[in-house]
Each structure stands twice: as C-alpha cells, then as structure tokens.
Design a protein around this motif. Structure first.
Motif, PDB file in Angstrom:
ATOM      1  N   UNK A   1       0.546  -1.276   0.247  1.00  0.00           N
ATOM      2  CA  UNK A   1       0.154   0.046  -0.372  1.00  0.00           C
ATOM      3  C   UNK A   1       1.077   1.578   0.192  1.00  0.00           C
ATOM      4  N   UNK A   2       1.749   1.242   0.681  1.00  0.00           N
ATOM      5  CA  UNK A   2       2.631   2.423   0.566  1.00  0.00           C
ATOM      6  C   UNK A   2       4.476   1.752   1.335  1.00  0.00           C
ATOM      7  N   UNK A   3       5.598   2.216   1.117  1.00  0.00           N
ATOM      8  CA  UNK A   3       6.798   2.321   1.251  1.00  0.00           C
ATOM      9  C   UNK A   3       6.613   2.905   2.904  1.00  0.00           C
ATOM     10  N   UNK A   4       7.764   2.976   2.955  1.00  0.00           N
ATOM     11  CA  UNK A   4       8.472   3.749   4.700  1.00  0.00           C
ATOM     12  C   UNK A   4       7.830   4.738   4.445  1.00  0.00           C
ATOM     13  N   UNK A   5       8.269   5.917   3.588  1.00  0.00           N
ATOM     14  CA  UNK A   5       7.522   7.565   3.432  1.00  0.00           C
ATOM     15  C   UNK A   5       5.782   7.766   4.230  1.00  0.00           C
ATOM     16  N   UNK A   6       5.308   7.297   3.250  1.00  0.00           N
ATOM     17  CA  UNK A   6       3.871   7.136   3.686  1.00  0.00           C
ATOM     18  C   UNK A   6       2.812   8.140   2.751  1.00  0.00           C
ATOM     19  N   UNK A   7       1.546   7.509   2.695  1.00  0.00           N
ATOM     20  CA  UNK A   7       1.862   8.062   0.754  1.00  0.00           C
ATOM     21  C   UNK A   7       1.174   9.248   0.914  1.00  0.00           C
TER      22      UNK A   7
END
Lengths: 359, 123
Positions: free
Chosen positions: A11-17
């Motif tokens: 859905x998302x990686x470490x940084x966020x949507x």
C-alpha cells in the motif's frame, strides 16, 4: 502489504502515502504494477486489419485506425452497455498489446479467446512479464539513462527498448495524471531494472495508496469502483474514447456489445453521470456513501464511488454518480457519511490538470 | 500511562484522564488527514464512538474508554491532523474526560501488558 489477485502488493513504503503522492507530482515515483494483465494478440493465418476489425466487435473504440507505435484507452462492453473492463491497447508492428486490470485479467483473456475465435493467437504474459510504472515530471530524465529513446516519445507512444540487455516495451502513459512511462519487462530482469531506477536521485518507490490518490485527483476511473458492468461508458464520462467512426452515422458505426444503448446515450444523453465531488468541509467522503438532494430527503440521488484525500489539493476529493439533472459543476447536495449528511458540490474533473507530454 | 486493546493511551491527572492513540495505531493508520472530536461537556458511555480519525487509507472510530464526561478537547489536532503521526503520545492527545468511576482506569492495560498484547496479536 495487501493480497490482490494473487500478488502481495505494498500500500505504501516507509515514507507514507502523502509523501509518495507529492514526490510523484514533483519528481518521479516507481510503482510495481505487475498485477496488471499484459496480453499479446497476434494474427494467425489472417492479417492485422482483420484482427483489428474482429476486436472492434468487442470494443467501441477505433482499433483499425490506431497507428503502429501508438496506444489508446478503451473498454470491453457487455450486451447491456456495461463495462467488463477498461484497458490500454497498443499497436506494435504486426500485433496488438493490451494491458488490462489485474482482477479481470483471467476473465478478459477467456473472453477474448471465446470471442476472437480463430484468426489470432492470444498470449497472456501474466507469469513472464513484470510491469513497472515510472511516473512524474522527472521520469524522462530518469528513464533516458536506461533507454535514450525515451526522450523522443510523446504521450501514448509505444516503443521497443533494450534495457539491461532485455527486450522491453515502453509506453509513455500512466495512471497518475503526470508525464511518465510504463515499462513491460521480462520477469527475470524486473528486479534489476526496478533497482536501477529506484537508485536514481529523482526516483522513489511508491505503493498502491499513492497510485489511488493520484488517479483520483486526475479524475481517472478505477475498475470495480467507478466503472463496472452496471455503468456504461457514457454514464462514466469516457465516451471521448468512442470516436465518430464508431458512433451513429460513422463508417463503422456500432457493431460492439451494448451499442444500441451506448449510442443512444451518446445521442440523447445518459440518465446519470460520473461527477467530481468537492466536500465543503474536511471530512473525506468515501466509496459507498449516499448522495442526497438535501439534509432531509430520504431517497438518494446518487452514490460516491471513489473518495478520500487529495494530497496535492490538501483537501478531500470524491467521485460518484448523480442524476444528470444534478451533474452541473456548482450543484450542491449532501453526502451521508457515518450517519451524518455533510454538504458537498459538483466540481469539474479532473481535480488536478494532467501534465502529459503531448508534443 | 495505561492502554486499551483499541490502541488508546490514557494518562491520569487527578480525576481527569487524557486520551490519545498509541504509536502503533498512528503507524497502522498511516497519514492522518481528518479528525473529528467530541464536544466538551458531552456525556459519554464506554464504547461510544466519540472520535473519528481518518487517514488517507481509511476511517477509524475511537471509543470512550469508560463512562464519564468530556471536559476538554485538543483543537490543535483537529486543525492539524498530521500531528497524530508526528507525536501521537504527546502533543496529539485527543480529549480529556472525567470518569464516573475512576477505578475503571486501574483495570486498563499497563505498558507491559499492551506490548504483550501487540506481540500476541501478531503486531
């Protein structure tokens, strides 16, 4: 991670949507969209013209007139004028290349095999090809390092490319409203190519969450939410994909499933339309929420089909269907969210103007 | 600080309890974009959904941890919902309430119990 059509997708990686979304609009993001179905359709014992005409019996778009090296948007319609799937179709020398939705890809392949009987070979490349989407204004700079021909491509061009020694197919298109590319690569080199791109300064990985907020802001339909068997292309506001030649009075008028209803809706207007919805407050209005004329009237006038937060706008955005009489931008209504009716209004789509490389 | 299985934290100041969401919850929610808080003075019952937190991904309700009255809300978090991601267990407290029965606080999870709960539930 989320399981989807047999794939594990982030859905998302470490940084966020939100950061992924904003980075896509300001630089470039790499999305793994290998769950999409890639299908090759080749003439077999016939020619490409006949194959194009055969496919036109299943879709309301101009397949015959699509130039070699070009791609266009289309839908598979059913007998009632509903949408079985939406897709991107490209013509490459001697054959057609189709990208369909992940959840529909098996059904689409079976449908094509049943209905394009004889005269062609249909190869699903679901297990052998990955699809990488590189999206954002810095995409050209990034991809040119691996494929110098990228810089000469225009929006909706398709080119053969050799990347990392492998035969790839590159289109200048995407699902974000930004300039960008989709790169079909053999599965064996996919990870290496993805890492080469993701290691570049401009590029960061992005997940399905950002893909959804980006496409919503760009006013693009999600199959299964905004369009499906119960919506026609005219109601969905995508009749621009149906060219004059396939419409009433055109040289190859109709002849696709649901043509009667779809052409009638083009000529006389549909009963309902897909609209952009701008909530007046800050609360997101999500898929499934009812749309009401006012704060009291019991029966709905429409429904929200996609909705959430638009990071580039810093505000909630939704799309949905309302009776055509309520579809003019500026029309106010109420949307019921968690049992409360909150004011919103119709707004022109897209929410964020696309920045495709058209010239 | 005490915790609930609904991923709230509570801090006791005399007969007042300050409530927010845990770091785990903030992480799981992702980017928070909207927060709706109760009205000060509102009487609430344990289990009532009194706060709505919406992230880019989804909406979540936050329940009253026990019966009582809302005495204060954090207007700053309503103005700047991203505060929940930045400092969930500090600046992003959500509301303060007076409990009908202060003993209910003692029945909540300790830090250690909450961490064990997270581990057991595979988080």
């Amino acid at each position: 991670m989320v399981a989807f059509a047999g794939h594990a997708l982030p859905i998302h990686y470490a940084t966020g949507v939100i950061k992924e979304h904003l980075h896509t609009r300001s630089a470039a993001s790499l999305f793994d969209v290998s769950h999409m179905g890639q299908i090759r359709i080749r003439p077999d014992g016939t020619n490409l013209v006949d194959l194009c005409l055969a496919l036109e019996h299943l879709v309301p778009i101009d397949v015959l007139g699509l130039a070699t090296g070009r791609q266009r948007y289309g839908v598979l319609t059913d007998r009632d004028g509903g949408i079985l799937d939406d897709f991107m179709l490209a013509k490459v020398p001697g054959e057609l290349f189709m990208v369909v939705n992940g959840a529909q890809r098996e059904a689409d392949a079976a449908y094509l095999r049943d209905h394009l009987s004889g005269g062609c070979q249909i190869d699903t490349m679901f297990a052998d090809r990955a699809l990488l989407a590189l999206q954002g204004p810095a995409s050209e700079t990034a991809l040119t390092r691996l494929f110098p021909g990228a810089r000469d491509m225009r929006f909706l061009d398709i080119r053969d490319a050799t990347i990392a020694g492998a035969a790839c197919l590159v289109t200048r298109s995407g699902y974000t409203g930004e300039d960008g590319f989709e790169i079909s690569v053999p599965i064996g080199v996919a990870e290496g190519i993805a890492e080469s791109l993701a290691d570049m300064d401009e590029v960061r990985p992005a997940g399905l969450g950002a893909r959804d907020t980006l496409r919503m802001e760009a006013g693009l339909c999600l199959y299964g939410s905004d369009i499906d068997e119960t919506t026609t292309p005219v109601e969905a506001g995508i009749s621009w994909a149906i060219p004059r030649v396939r419409r009433s009075g055109g040289d190859r008028c109709g002849g696709f499933p649901g043509a009667e209803r779809i052409l009638d809706e083009i000529d006389r207007g549909p009963g309902r339309l897909r609209i952009g919805i701008a909530p007046e407050g800050r609360a997101p209005m999500r898929a499934g929420a009812g749309i009401f004329h006012d704060a009291e009237t019991p029966s709905p006038i429409g429904i929200v089909t996609s909705g959430g937060f638009g990071p580039s706008l810093g505000a909630p955005v939704s799309m949905g269907y309302v009776a055509t009489s309520h579809s003019q931008p500026g029309t106010r209504f109420h949307v019921e969210t968690r049992g409360r009716r909150l004011p919103a209004q119709v707004t022109a789509l897209p929410f964020v103007q696309p920045r495709y490389r058209r010239a | 600080m005490k915790y609930t299985e609904e991923h709230e934290w509570l801090r006791q100041d005399g007969d007042l309890f300050t409530v927010g969401v845990t770091e785990y919850a903030a992480e799981a929610l992702g980017d928070v974009v909207f927060v709706e808080l109760p009205e000060p003075g509102q009487d609430v019952s344990k289990g009532d959904e009194i706060v709505v937190v919406e992230s880019v991904k989804a909406a979540s309700g936050i329940e009253a941890p026990f019966d009582g009255e809302i005495v204060d809300i954090n207007a700053e978090v309503a103005d700047n919902p991203a505060l929940i991601n930045d400092d969930p267990q500090g600046a992003a407290w959500l509301f303060r309430m007076k409990a009908k029965d202060g003993a209910a606080f003692d029945a909540l999870l300790s830090e250690e119990d909450y961490q064990a709960f997270l581990r057991e539930s595979g988080r």
